[in-house]
Motif scaffolding. Sequence first.
Motif, PDB file in Angstrom:
ATOM      1  N   ASP A 132       0.851  -1.195   0.000  1.00 51.43           N
ATOM      2  CA  ASP A 132       0.000   0.000   0.000  1.00 51.43           C
ATOM      3  C   ASP A 132       0.885   1.243   0.000  1.00 51.43           C
ATOM      4  O   ASP A 132       2.006   1.218   0.507  1.00 51.43           O
ATOM      5  N   THR A 133       0.351   2.339  -0.536  1.00 47.86           N
ATOM      6  CA  THR A 133       1.157   3.565  -0.574  1.00 47.86           C
ATOM      7  C   THR A 133       1.369   4.097   0.840  1.00 47.86           C
ATOM      8  O   THR A 133       0.616   3.762   1.757  1.00 47.86           O
TER       9      THR A 133
ATOM     10  N   LYS B 272      -1.653   5.873   2.021  1.00 52.16           N
ATOM     11  CA  LYS B 272      -2.726   4.965   2.431  1.00 52.16           C
ATOM     12  C   LYS B 272      -2.431   4.397   3.826  1.00 52.16           C
ATOM     13  O   LYS B 272      -3.301   4.331   4.685  1.00 52.16           O
TER      14      LYS B 272
ATOM     15  N   GLU C  43      -0.466  -6.113  -4.243  1.00 51.69           N
ATOM     16  CA  GLU C  43      -0.707  -4.888  -4.982  1.00 51.69           C
ATOM     17  C   GLU C  43      -1.951  -5.053  -5.838  1.00 51.69           C
ATOM     18  O   GLU C  43      -2.280  -6.168  -6.236  1.00 51.69           O
TER      19      GLU C  43
END
Length: 329
Positions: A134-135, A138, A205
């Motif tokens: 996750d980024t 996020k 992802e």
Amino acid sequence: MPQHTSPVTLSVVTPMYNEREAVDHFVARLRPVLDGLGVTYEVVAVDDGSRDATVARLMQLREEWAQLRVISLRRNVGHQTALRAGLHSARGEYVVSIDADLQDPPEVIGEMLGAAREQDVHVVYGVRSDRSTDTVFKRSTAGVYYRVMRRLVGPWVNDQAGDFRLMSRTVVDVLNNLPEQNPVYRLVVPSLGFSSAEVAYVRAERVAGETKYPLSKMIKLTLDSVTSFSAAPLKIATWLGVFAFVLCVGLIIAGLIAWGSGTVVPGWTSLYIAVLLLGGVQLICLGLLGEYIGRIYAATQNRPPFLIALDTDTRKDNEPAEFASPSVR
Ligand code: UDP
Ligand code: MG
């Protein structure tokens, strides 16, 4: 566990919004997993008012896979409400909710079902053991969100459990009978207190396409989460008011002393700062009130949270694959 027997053991509910790019990958990976479980199942794909070709593609895939059931909502109602539509439609003794973008690995479903049966529990949470895909944005926003929600809802909210979970028919029936307008399932389910187990998984992802959770939807989820579990923000208004009042009294006293001693109170700056500050505080408090009143308003209106335009399970066999005469519920 479930009291009555259903012809379908497992329902897999998947909300989809503009997932044309992901749907083939999803089906290709989900199907062998479900076929290998040796139980009767249905896949409830809930199209959340997609504007791309998600539904058309699902209808094609369905020709090859009879267990794929397509439900199409009339417009985009958001992830949680789409999930709600799926839970209402699902028939299984057990219901798994899973995202369409393969961030939740379908292979874990077998483990969840096994855990539910062996440990005789009502809920099996998918718990993310690794979110590194996750980024950063996020992960950090999610971190704050879960910290706040654990305080408001209770320590039984697991900060690594999202909406990938298995629930028994009993739990789903309870959820379906909740009168709440915008239930946030990841908070409501643990708050019910059913027996539960956990299965760890690595968050992958997104297989294709973009996230369907822009900041605006994340903010809406947060507001729904906070207001559905706590009236604490309303108290902020009271405390800010008390603070402003005390400050005002202090200023009045200071002003009187200055007036008595003949010094002129320097005017403008302090005046407009006070006016702006109080105006801002009042608007924030009004806004907070509004969030709650808006929800009471929506509850009294009691409009259907979603409308089903099409459910392939109610379609007659001789009808064309396109939804010529959708069944409206
Ligand atoms: N989704 C939905 N309606 C929406 C937004 C998202 O049904 O309005 C679905 C989406 O298709 C996906 C799931 O909810 O299956 C989670 O969305 P996404 O993967 O975009 O969120 P993220 O993983 O980025 O938080
Ligand atoms: Mg995702």
